[in-house]
Design an enzyme around this catalytic site. Structure first.
Site, short mmCIF file in Angstrom:
data_model
loop_
_atom_site.label_atom_id
_atom_site.label_comp_id
_atom_site.label_asym_id
_atom_site.label_seq_id
_atom_site.Cartn_x
_atom_site.Cartn_y
_atom_site.Cartn_z
N GLY A 45 5.46 48.04 -27.91
CA GLY A 45 4.18 48.13 -27.21
C GLY A 45 3.22 49.03 -27.98
N GLN A 50 -4.04 54.01 -29.50
CA GLN A 50 -3.06 54.53 -30.47
C GLN A 50 -3.45 54.21 -31.91
OE1 GLN A 50 0.46 52.79 -28.06
NE2 GLN A 50 1.35 54.50 -29.17
N CYS A 95 7.76 56.35 -28.08
CA CYS A 95 6.35 56.00 -28.28
C CYS A 95 6.02 56.13 -29.76
CB CYS A 95 5.49 56.96 -27.46
SG CYS A 95 3.72 56.69 -27.64
N LEU A 96 5.31 55.14 -30.29
CA LEU A 96 4.95 55.20 -31.71
C LEU A 96 4.06 56.40 -32.01
CD1 LEU A 96 4.37 51.39 -32.36
CD2 LEU A 96 6.21 52.81 -33.32
N HIS A 137 3.93 52.21 -19.35
CA HIS A 137 3.80 53.16 -20.46
C HIS A 137 2.47 52.94 -21.20
CE1 HIS A 137 5.53 55.44 -24.03
NE2 HIS A 137 4.51 54.79 -24.58
N GLU A 138 2.18 51.66 -21.51
CA GLU A 138 0.96 51.36 -22.28
C GLU A 138 -0.30 51.59 -21.44
OE1 GLU A 138 1.24 51.20 -25.37
OE2 GLU A 138 3.40 50.86 -25.38
N HIS A 141 -1.46 55.06 -21.54
CA HIS A 141 -2.27 55.39 -22.73
C HIS A 141 -3.75 55.17 -22.46
CE1 HIS A 141 0.55 56.40 -25.91
NE2 HIS A 141 1.31 55.35 -25.63
C1 Y12 Z 1 10.19 51.02 -23.03
C2 Y12 Z 1 9.86 52.28 -23.40
C3 Y12 Z 1 8.70 52.53 -24.07
C4 Y12 Z 1 7.82 51.51 -24.35
C5 Y12 Z 1 6.55 51.79 -25.06
C6 Y12 Z 1 6.50 51.28 -26.44
N1 Y12 Z 1 7.22 52.13 -27.32
C7 Y12 Z 1 7.54 51.78 -28.58
O1 Y12 Z 1 7.22 50.69 -28.99
C8 Y12 Z 1 8.28 52.76 -29.39
C9 Y12 Z 1 8.56 52.53 -30.65
C10 Y12 Z 1 9.25 53.45 -31.53
C11 Y12 Z 1 9.62 52.99 -32.81
C12 Y12 Z 1 10.26 53.82 -33.70
O2 Y12 Z 1 10.65 53.35 -34.92
C13 Y12 Z 1 9.85 53.58 -36.05
O3 Y12 Z 1 8.86 54.29 -35.96
C14 Y12 Z 1 10.23 52.89 -37.28
C15 Y12 Z 1 10.56 55.10 -33.35
O4 Y12 Z 1 11.33 55.83 -34.28
C16 Y12 Z 1 10.87 56.95 -34.89
O5 Y12 Z 1 9.87 57.46 -34.55
C17 Y12 Z 1 11.70 57.47 -35.97
C18 Y12 Z 1 10.19 55.58 -32.11
C19 Y12 Z 1 9.54 54.76 -31.19
C20 Y12 Z 1 8.16 50.25 -23.98
C21 Y12 Z 1 9.33 50.01 -23.30
CO CO Z 2 3.24 55.06 -26.27
#
Ligand code: Y12
Ligand code: CO
Length: 173
Positions: A45, A50, A95-96, A137-138, A141
């Protein structure tokens, strides 16, 4: 369009995003640029704020049962409004914009969402489980709210200490 992810504690993440009124080429190129960025960073997401665009737009791509993300499952959600919520579910969110941190957060398990697509068409979506969590979550934001704001005082203090250390290590490496 070149986009980069805004990371906590950047103050831009606290901006309240504005309603989208023009469903034009500018919006379409933003959405088209957000998708590959989300996919290449393993995100499921991403809200426009962001990537430093304070408009009420977000994208989602929830993995299937095999953990795969398909372009067919991309959701582009503009001006979302939740009209119904029920149940409770706990999930370890990431979260990114807050790299490397995951915390258990309580959300509504089911919801009904009204939103517009990239052309301004009105849509309704019934969501449950991970999709429901990701929408909430989104949408947070869009209000300038981060999942870490929902932690207890003690957990937030621990997070701040660890996050500061992580940023320092990242700067030194
Ligand atoms: C469930 C919980 C949260 C959400 C919101 C959307 N969150 C994400 O998309 C999180 C992504 C994420 C990806 C990562 O990987 C990389 O950055 C390569 C990450 O790892 C690091 O930061 C090392 C952390 C989060 C939706 C549903
Ligand atoms: Co987020």
């Amino acid at each position: 369009m070149k986009l980069t992810i805004v990371e906590y504690p950047d103050k831009r993440l606290r901006i309240k995003s504005k309603e989208v009124k023009s469903f034009d080429e500018k919006l379409h190129s933003l959405l088209d640029a957000m998708n590959p960025l989300m996919m290449s960073t393993n995100g499921i997401g991403l809200a426009a704020i962001q990537v430093a665009h304070p408009i009420r737009a977000l994208i989602l791509n929830i993995p299937d049962d095999e953990g795969e993300q398909s372009p067919d499952n991309l959701l582009e959600i503009i001006n979302p409004v939740i009209s119904k919520k029920s149940g409770e579910i706990m999930y370890q969110e990431g979260c990114l914009s807050v790299p490397k941190f995951y915390e258990d957060i309580k959300r509504s398990e089911f919801l009904t969402l009204n939103y517009q697509d990239r052309d301004g068409n009105t849509k309704t979506l019934e969501a449950e489980g991970l999709l429901s969590i990701a929408i909430q979550h989104e949408m947070d934001h869009l209000e300038g709210v981060l999942f870490i704001d929902k932690l207890s005082y003690a957990r937030r203090k621990k997070f701040e200490k660890e996050y500061k250390r992580m940023l320092k290590e990242r700067k030194e490496s």
